[in-house]
Scaffold this motif. Structure first.
Motif, mmCIF file in Angstrom:
data_model
loop_
_atom_site.group_PDB
_atom_site.id
_atom_site.type_symbol
_atom_site.label_atom_id
_atom_site.label_comp_id
_atom_site.label_asym_id
_atom_site.label_seq_id
_atom_site.Cartn_x
_atom_site.Cartn_y
_atom_site.Cartn_z
ATOM 1 N N LEU A 131 14.176 36.970 80.876
ATOM 2 C CA LEU A 131 12.820 37.254 80.391
ATOM 3 C C LEU A 131 12.760 38.683 79.879
ATOM 4 O O LEU A 131 12.591 39.625 80.637
ATOM 5 N N ALA A 132 12.935 38.817 78.563
ATOM 6 C CA ALA A 132 12.844 40.136 77.926
ATOM 7 C C ALA A 132 12.610 39.912 76.444
ATOM 8 O O ALA A 132 12.659 38.768 75.971
ATOM 9 N N GLU A 133 12.367 40.983 75.721
ATOM 10 C CA GLU A 133 12.109 40.879 74.293
ATOM 11 C C GLU A 133 13.316 40.295 73.562
ATOM 12 O O GLU A 133 14.459 40.666 73.836
ATOM 13 N N ASN A 134 13.052 39.411 72.601
ATOM 14 C CA ASN A 134 14.153 38.853 71.818
ATOM 15 C C ASN A 134 14.951 39.931 71.097
ATOM 16 O O ASN A 134 16.168 39.802 70.937
ATOM 17 N N SER A 135 14.278 40.996 70.662
ATOM 18 C CA SER A 135 14.998 42.049 69.947
ATOM 19 C C SER A 135 16.130 42.610 70.806
ATOM 20 O O SER A 135 17.225 42.869 70.311
ATOM 21 N N GLU A 182 10.340 49.310 67.441
ATOM 22 C CA GLU A 182 10.256 48.193 66.504
ATOM 23 C C GLU A 182 9.919 48.676 65.104
ATOM 24 O O GLU A 182 10.194 48.019 64.127
ATOM 25 N N VAL A 183 9.248 49.811 65.032
ATOM 26 C CA VAL A 183 8.664 50.231 63.774
ATOM 27 C C VAL A 183 9.590 51.224 63.081
ATOM 28 O O VAL A 183 10.083 52.157 63.688
ATOM 29 N N ASP A 184 9.834 50.996 61.821
ATOM 30 C CA ASP A 184 10.734 51.875 61.092
ATOM 31 C C ASP A 184 10.058 53.224 60.853
ATOM 32 O O ASP A 184 8.919 53.297 60.425
ATOM 33 N N GLU A 229 17.394 46.956 58.523
ATOM 34 C CA GLU A 229 17.718 46.490 59.881
ATOM 35 C C GLU A 229 18.717 45.333 59.841
ATOM 36 O O GLU A 229 18.479 44.335 59.162
ATOM 37 N N ARG A 239 6.986 33.451 64.537
ATOM 38 C CA ARG A 239 8.011 32.576 65.130
ATOM 39 C C ARG A 239 7.487 31.163 65.318
ATOM 40 O O ARG A 239 8.190 30.177 65.073
ATOM 41 N N PHE A 270 5.850 45.938 58.433
ATOM 42 C CA PHE A 270 6.554 47.155 58.865
ATOM 43 C C PHE A 270 7.387 46.940 60.122
ATOM 44 O O PHE A 270 8.201 47.779 60.471
ATOM 45 N N ALA A 271 7.183 45.823 60.826
ATOM 46 C CA ALA A 271 7.935 45.591 62.069
ATOM 47 C C ALA A 271 9.114 44.663 61.804
ATOM 48 O O ALA A 271 8.954 43.584 61.252
ATOM 49 N N MET A 272 10.298 45.090 62.228
ATOM 50 C CA MET A 272 11.482 44.280 61.934
ATOM 51 C C MET A 272 11.442 42.936 62.646
ATOM 52 O O MET A 272 11.982 41.954 62.151
ATOM 53 N N SER A 273 10.789 42.878 63.827
ATOM 54 C CA SER A 273 10.746 41.601 64.537
ATOM 55 C C SER A 273 9.921 40.577 63.752
ATOM 56 O O SER A 273 10.191 39.381 63.828
ATOM 57 N N VAL A 322 19.246 43.033 61.873
ATOM 58 C CA VAL A 322 18.784 41.736 62.371
ATOM 59 C C VAL A 322 18.001 40.975 61.291
ATOM 60 O O VAL A 322 18.004 39.737 61.266
ATOM 61 N N ARG A 362 9.622 40.726 60.292
ATOM 62 C CA ARG A 362 10.402 40.395 59.082
ATOM 63 C C ARG A 362 11.515 39.401 59.390
ATOM 64 O O ARG A 362 11.768 38.464 58.645
ATOM 65 N N ARG A 363 12.192 39.598 60.537
ATOM 66 C CA ARG A 363 13.307 38.696 60.840
ATOM 67 C C ARG A 363 12.812 37.290 61.133
ATOM 68 O O ARG A 363 13.418 36.305 60.714
ATOM 69 N N TRP A 400 5.445 36.937 67.286
ATOM 70 C CA TRP A 400 5.494 35.648 67.988
ATOM 71 C C TRP A 400 4.773 34.576 67.177
ATOM 72 O O TRP A 400 5.213 33.423 67.124
ATOM 73 N N LEU A 444 18.938 40.070 71.225
ATOM 74 C CA LEU A 444 19.744 39.980 70.003
ATOM 75 C C LEU A 444 20.736 41.142 69.908
ATOM 76 O O LEU A 444 21.892 40.951 69.539
ATOM 77 N N TYR A 480 1.912 44.200 66.524
ATOM 78 C CA TYR A 480 3.092 43.641 65.870
ATOM 79 C C TYR A 480 3.859 42.694 66.766
ATOM 80 O O TYR A 480 4.508 41.767 66.291
ATOM 81 N N PRO A 534 6.834 38.997 77.405
ATOM 82 C CA PRO A 534 7.767 38.162 76.639
ATOM 83 C C PRO A 534 7.942 36.760 77.219
ATOM 84 O O PRO A 534 8.036 35.795 76.455
ATOM 85 N N GLY A 535 7.952 36.628 78.547
ATOM 86 C CA GLY A 535 8.135 35.304 79.142
ATOM 87 C C GLY A 535 6.988 34.381 78.764
ATOM 88 O O GLY A 535 7.188 33.245 78.325
ATOM 89 N N LEU A 571 15.795 34.395 66.778
ATOM 90 C CA LEU A 571 15.165 35.033 65.618
ATOM 91 C C LEU A 571 13.701 34.644 65.573
ATOM 92 O O LEU A 571 12.845 35.013 65.280
#
Lengths: 277, 216
Positions: A234-238, A10-12, B155, B89, B111-114, B157, B116-117, B86, A241, B81, B51-52, A277
């Protein structure tokens, strides 16, 4: 099957090196710096001829060895060469398919898939010799005798229809990830939806790691009937996507009319993506 | 009092869950109860790396709406992050403009794209009628400026989310700031010409189409 943890990152990553320094390090004596430089050159897609040559040379490295005889620098060099898109690396990567180190063979198969050059197909097929029986899990060993999953995925992506008969039995392999790789390749080689449906079924499995793998596979083959199941698993949205992005892009590439209109199918996929998103 | 008792029980069930499945069930029950006092626990669940359960908690917080905004802004986990993404969101889903500063900062600098998006998407979705009228136009200009930044994100996304956000912002400023709609369309056309990712360009096309439809 997607064994690389990289897509879950996730982290750049910051850039610690310069191109010049990375090449110097790769050619140098310090094994730690060499190992890191090989990874770095792939990660940042450095396509300088000097970098490519040094990486190809690193595929024959003899100095950097693990206690059990593995070749860490060769593994990283093989991985990097897949990302750089230079076909001059193909013969040396094919030679790596015979390396004694399983992880070098696996990395080479993955990189040959990425480079998309079909000349490696016969050597890839050789690694599947003996079929499922010859590739049973080894007690106490973290990997199979051969990197079946990576090899099968590569054959699928390379469009190796001549390998269908030797790939198909691996649907019955005891390791789920190998089954998925097989379903993925069989779909690519035959376009038969039953193989795509096998992966959709995998999205309903119990283990998160396996659902993640199925998401990656479905994105790679762009299997449209999976769209809802992808958005609901059931998994990460990333990861969902990325998977839906695969469906959308393959669909637009194959069915784009060239006009500026957006088709209903594409809109449907994007509605699912917007909600994640 | 009945609601307090049941809230306590529902919260305890979340704490006592001993498997992924039982956690999901407990969080869904807590979310469905729509109890204001459930907010802190639902926010804590966002950082459980499940995540669920996180999806269920976000749904619950969005259903609670405005009453969950301050707890979200105050309790958001700055050191995780996943949890932060979440929470953003949830704020984006509630669309309360009190989250504006948090969303602007997250979209531009996290710093985390999730994160930022989610923030970019939320910026395009704010319920402007809940803001003091005198503050709306300048706030929308700040959102536009931040989306210009996120449209250049490394990114895909985040850039995709920016296209979605521009469609939302363009729709909400159509009457109040028609000149801003023109600027948004110009930005989208630039993305359509230059973006490296086909999925992003396709989403930009859809945004342009939607904005042109409301224009005419």
């Amino acid at each position: 099957m997607e064994s690389s943890p990289e897509i879950y990152t996730e982290v750049d990553s910051p850039e610690y090196l310069t191109v010049e320094q990375a090449i110097v390090n790769l050619k140098g004596e310090d094994q730690g710096l060499q190992y890191y430089a090989a990874w770095w050159l792939g990660k940042f897609r450095v396509r300088e001829p000097e970098a490519i040559e040094a990486l190809i040379l690193a595929l024959e490295d003899e100095r950097n060895r693990t206690e059990s005889g593995g070749y860490p620098l060769r593994r990283n060099a093989a991985k990097a060469l897949g990302k750089l898109g230079e076909l001059q690396a193909v013969p040396a990567l094919i030679a790596c398919l015979d390396c004694s180190d399983f992880y070098v063979r696996e990395s080479a198969a993955e990189s040959l898939e990425m480079l998309g050059d079909r000349s490696c197909v016969p050597q890839l097929m050789k690694l599947l010799a003996g079929g499922v029986a010859a590739n049973q899990p080894i007690p106490g060993c973290p990997h199979l005798p051969q990197p079946c999953g990576a090899v099968i995925e590569a054959l699928g992506s390379l469009g190796a229809t001549e390998a269908i008969d030797i790939i198909e039995p691996f649907l019955q392999h005891p390791v789920e990830l190998v089954q998925y790789a097989t379903a993925r390749a069989m779909y690519q080689l035959t376009q038969n939806p039953s193989y795509g449906d096998r992966l959709v079924q995998a999205l309903r499995g119990d283990k998160l790691q396996l659902r993640r793998a199925a998401l990656s596979d479905l994105g790679a083959i762009g299997y449209l009937p999976a769209a809802e199941a992808i958005s609901e698993t059931l998994a990460e949205n990333s990861l969902k996507l990325i998977s839906l992005k695969g469906l959308l892009e393959l669909y637009v590439k194959n069915y784009s009319t060239g006009s500026s209109s957006v088709s209903d199918t594409a809109i449907h996929l994007m509605n699912l993506m917007d909600d994640l998103l | 009092m009945i609601s307090n008792t049941s809230a306590l029980e529902l919260i305890q069930a979340v704490d006592q869950a001993d498997s992924s499945d039982s956690l999901l069930d407990a969080v869904e029950a807590l979310a469905d109860a729509r109890l204001e006092e459930a907010s802190p626990k639902l926010i804590a669940v966002l950082s459980y790396n499940n995540p669920g359960a996180a999806v269920a908690a976000v749904d619950g917080l969005v259903q609670l709406g405005e009453v969950a905004v301050l707890p979200l802004l105050n309790l958001m986990d700055d050191y995780n992050y996943g949890g932060r993404a979440w929470a953003i969101r949830a704020l984006a889903g509630i669309a309360d403009p009190r989250a504006l500063e948090t969303l602007l900062e997250a979209a531009a600098t996290d710093f985390a794209m999730s994160v930022r998006r989610a923030a970019a998407r939320g910026l395009g979705n704010l319920n402007w009628s809940k803001m003091l009228p005198s503050g709306v136009n300048p706030a929308q200009k700040r959102v536009f400026a931040t989306l210009q930044l996120t449209s250049q994100d490394a990114e895909w996304v985040v850039r995709y989310a920016t296209a979605v956000a521009w469609q939302g912002l363009g729709s909400s400023v159509k009457l109040s700031q028609p000149d801003l709609v023109g600027k948004i369309i110009a930005q989208l056309e630039q993305m359509l010409a230059n973006d490296a990712d086909l999925a992003v360009r396709t989403r930009v096309q859809l945004a342009l189409k939607q904005l042109e439809e409301i224009e005419s």
